[in-house]
Design an enzyme around this catalytic site. Structure first.
Site, PDB file in Angstrom:
ATOM      1  N   ARG A  72      -0.674  -2.308 -11.923  1.00  0.00           N
ATOM      2  CA  ARG A  72      -1.240  -1.558 -10.706  1.00  0.00           C
ATOM      3  C   ARG A  72      -2.009  -0.163 -11.238  1.00  0.00           C
ATOM      4  O   ARG A  72      -3.250   0.221 -11.189  1.00  0.00           O
ATOM      5  CB  ARG A  72      -0.383  -1.088  -9.591  1.00  0.00           C
ATOM      6  N   ASP A 106      -3.573   6.925  -5.767  1.00  0.00           N
ATOM      7  CA  ASP A 106      -4.808   7.039  -7.017  1.00  0.00           C
ATOM      8  C   ASP A 106      -5.212   8.275  -6.668  1.00  0.00           C
ATOM      9  O   ASP A 106      -4.927   9.140  -5.812  1.00  0.00           O
ATOM     10  CB  ASP A 106      -5.884   5.962  -6.897  1.00  0.00           C
ATOM     11  N   HIS A 121       2.026   9.778  -0.034  1.00  0.00           N
ATOM     12  CA  HIS A 121       2.743   8.681  -0.709  1.00  0.00           C
ATOM     13  C   HIS A 121       3.058   8.900  -2.313  1.00  0.00           C
ATOM     14  O   HIS A 121       3.316   7.919  -2.881  1.00  0.00           O
ATOM     15  CB  HIS A 121       2.228   7.176  -0.604  1.00  0.00           C
TER      16      HIS A 121
HETATM   17  P1  OAD Z   1      -3.508  -1.100   4.231  1.00  0.00           P
HETATM   18  O1  OAD Z   1      -3.895  -2.027   3.243  1.00  0.00           O
HETATM   19  O2  OAD Z   1      -2.479  -1.496   5.348  1.00  0.00           O
HETATM   20  O3  OAD Z   1      -4.851  -1.108   5.457  1.00  0.00           O
HETATM   21  C1  OAD Z   1      -6.112  -1.179   4.624  1.00  0.00           C
HETATM   22  C2  OAD Z   1      -7.052  -0.831   5.801  1.00  0.00           C
HETATM   23  O4  OAD Z   1      -8.479  -0.522   5.206  1.00  0.00           O
HETATM   24  C3  OAD Z   1      -7.348  -2.125   6.817  1.00  0.00           C
HETATM   25  O5  OAD Z   1      -7.466  -1.628   8.005  1.00  0.00           O
HETATM   26  C4  OAD Z   1      -8.736  -2.551   6.546  1.00  0.00           C
HETATM   27  O6  OAD Z   1      -9.299  -3.334   7.660  1.00  0.00           O
HETATM   28  C5  OAD Z   1      -9.461  -1.231   6.053  1.00  0.00           C
HETATM   29  N1  OAD Z   1     -10.366  -1.703   5.141  1.00  0.00           N
HETATM   30  C6  OAD Z   1     -10.606  -2.536   4.047  1.00  0.00           C
HETATM   31  N2  OAD Z   1     -11.827  -2.294   3.236  1.00  0.00           N
HETATM   32  C7  OAD Z   1     -12.344  -1.284   3.780  1.00  0.00           C
HETATM   33  C8  OAD Z   1     -13.522  -0.616   3.703  1.00  0.00           C
HETATM   34  N3  OAD Z   1     -14.180  -1.024   2.623  1.00  0.00           N
HETATM   35  N4  OAD Z   1     -13.811   0.603   4.294  1.00  0.00           N
HETATM   36  C9  OAD Z   1     -12.909   1.101   5.046  1.00  0.00           C
HETATM   37  N5  OAD Z   1     -11.646   0.333   5.585  1.00  0.00           N
HETATM   38  C10 OAD Z   1     -11.456  -0.646   4.931  1.00  0.00           C
HETATM   39  O7  OAD Z   1      -3.682   0.231   3.820  1.00  0.00           O
HETATM   40  P2  OAD Z   1      -3.090   1.530   4.246  1.00  0.00           P
HETATM   41  O8  OAD Z   1      -3.225   1.658   5.563  1.00  0.00           O
HETATM   42  O9  OAD Z   1      -3.513   2.945   3.297  1.00  0.00           O
HETATM   43  O10 OAD Z   1       2.647   2.717   1.691  1.00  0.00           O
HETATM   44  O11 OAD Z   1      -1.491   1.279   3.816  1.00  0.00           O
HETATM   45  C11 OAD Z   1      -0.687   2.400   4.251  1.00  0.00           C
HETATM   46  C12 OAD Z   1       0.550   2.253   3.496  1.00  0.00           C
HETATM   47  O12 OAD Z   1       1.095   0.986   3.609  1.00  0.00           O
HETATM   48  C13 OAD Z   1       0.393   2.316   1.992  1.00  0.00           C
HETATM   49  O13 OAD Z   1       0.112   3.665   1.542  1.00  0.00           O
HETATM   50  C14 OAD Z   1       1.400   1.772   1.310  1.00  0.00           C
HETATM   51  C15 OAD Z   1       1.740   0.709   2.156  1.00  0.00           C
HETATM   52  O14 OAD Z   1       2.883  -0.012   2.071  1.00  0.00           O
HETATM   53  C16 OAD Z   1       3.444   2.836   0.592  1.00  0.00           C
HETATM   54  O15 OAD Z   1       3.588   2.351  -0.380  1.00  0.00           O
HETATM   55  C17 OAD Z   1       4.455   3.648   0.950  1.00  0.00           C
END
Ligand code: OAD
Length: 254
Positions: A72, A106, A121
């Site tokens: 990663r 990142d 995070h």
């Molecule tokens: P997720 O992978 O859960 O969700 C990504 C979101 O981005 C989804 O709702 C997609 O619909 C949306 N998405 C995808 N492409 C997009 C784009 N081009 N523009 C806008 N939105 C888009 O990611 P997070 O919500 O960040 O935690 O996940 C939260 C946490 O879950 C992460 O930080 C990580 C993970 O477990 C830890 O590692 C503690």
């Protein structure tokens, strides 16, 4: 409809000063970093990131988890900010009280020029002692000593415990200073723009509700509906790399 909503959102942002931008993996996707809900590729396709990103997995399979982070880290090293990150940085120039709260590990917001970025995070490029033997966080510079990659993660030079990435894993407490700052921002902001997060992982997912219940206007940018959509006053259904530049341009030109 989209253009109308962008105009509404721009009007709201223009009107208020304290703007919080909460971001998730979706904002970095157009830079080439897969989200946590995307299927993994290659060697890692059979693993679920949610299962790899735990302290328990690291304890049981330290080399596997370390190797996954090496993979990663290589992705993160080779990417650059996308127009979504740059639009957020530009927003801060237009509205100096803009603050970014991110779940991303990142540093693309900083590279794009955002000044205050709260990392809920942690940071994937940092390492710390898995026992935090010198206090939290015991950061370790792994380039300052030699170790054999075939033996798994390097060892803490102070106590000999494994070194781990300085990121928050599933089920772990968030860094307190960052969490407190984020909580404070959510309580006091006028507008919260929530971009590219699935809203499934708390406590980050609670911030839009907190902002909403304290009277802030919530704007959500995400191609998909999420649990956050319920509290969103305005939803912009699209990719952050496309919607954010349009939105910020509209703020600048209104
Ligand atoms: P997720 O992978 O859960 O969700 C990504 C979101 O981005 C989804 O709702 C997609 O619909 C949306 N998405 C995808 N492409 C997009 C784009 N081009 N523009 C806008 N939105 C888009 O990611 P997070 O919500 O960040 O935690 O996940 C939260 C946490 O879950 C992460 O930080 C990580 C993970 O477990 C830890 O590692 C503690």
């Amino acid at each position: 409809m989209m253009l109308e909503n962008i105009a509404r959102a721009a009007h709201v942002i223009r009107k208020y000063n304290s703007i919080a931008v909460l971001t998730g993996a979706g904002v970095s996707r157009e830079s080439g970093i897969p989200t946590f809900r995307d299927a993994q590729v290659g060697l890692w396709a059979r693993y679920n990131p949610q299962e790899l990103a735990t302290y328990e997995a690291f304890t049981r399979h330290p080399k596997l988890i370390w190797d996954w982070y090496t993979y990663r880290r290589a992705i993160v090293k080779n990417v650059t900010p996308n127009p979504g990150h740059y639009a957020i940085a530009r927003l801060e120039q237009l509205k100096p009280e803009t603050v970014v709260v991110t779940q991303n590990v990142d540093e693309l917001h900083e590279i794009a020029g955002s000044k205050e970025v709260v990392h809920l995070h942690g940071l994937i490029n940092q390492n710390r002692c898995s026992h935090d033997c010198q206090g939290y966080p015991t950061l370790i510079d792994i380039d300052s000593f030699a170790w054999n990659v075939n033996d798994g993660p390097p060892r803490c030079p102070h106590c000999g415990a494994y070194v781990r990435p300085n990121v928050t894993w599933m089920g772990e407490a968030l860094p307190l200073v960052a969490l407190n700052r984020a909580w404070d921002i959510a309580k006091h902001c006028d507008v919260m723009v929530v971009v590219g997060t699935s809203g499934m992982i708390s406590p980050a997912s609670l911030l839009p509700n907190l902002a909403h219940s304290n009277g802030a206007i919530v704007i959500e940018i995400n191609p998909d509906v999420t649990p956050i959509s319920r509290v969103a006053n305005i939803r912009l259904a699209g990719k952050s790399g496309e919607v954010l530049p349009e939105l910020v341009e509209a703020v600048a030109n209104e």
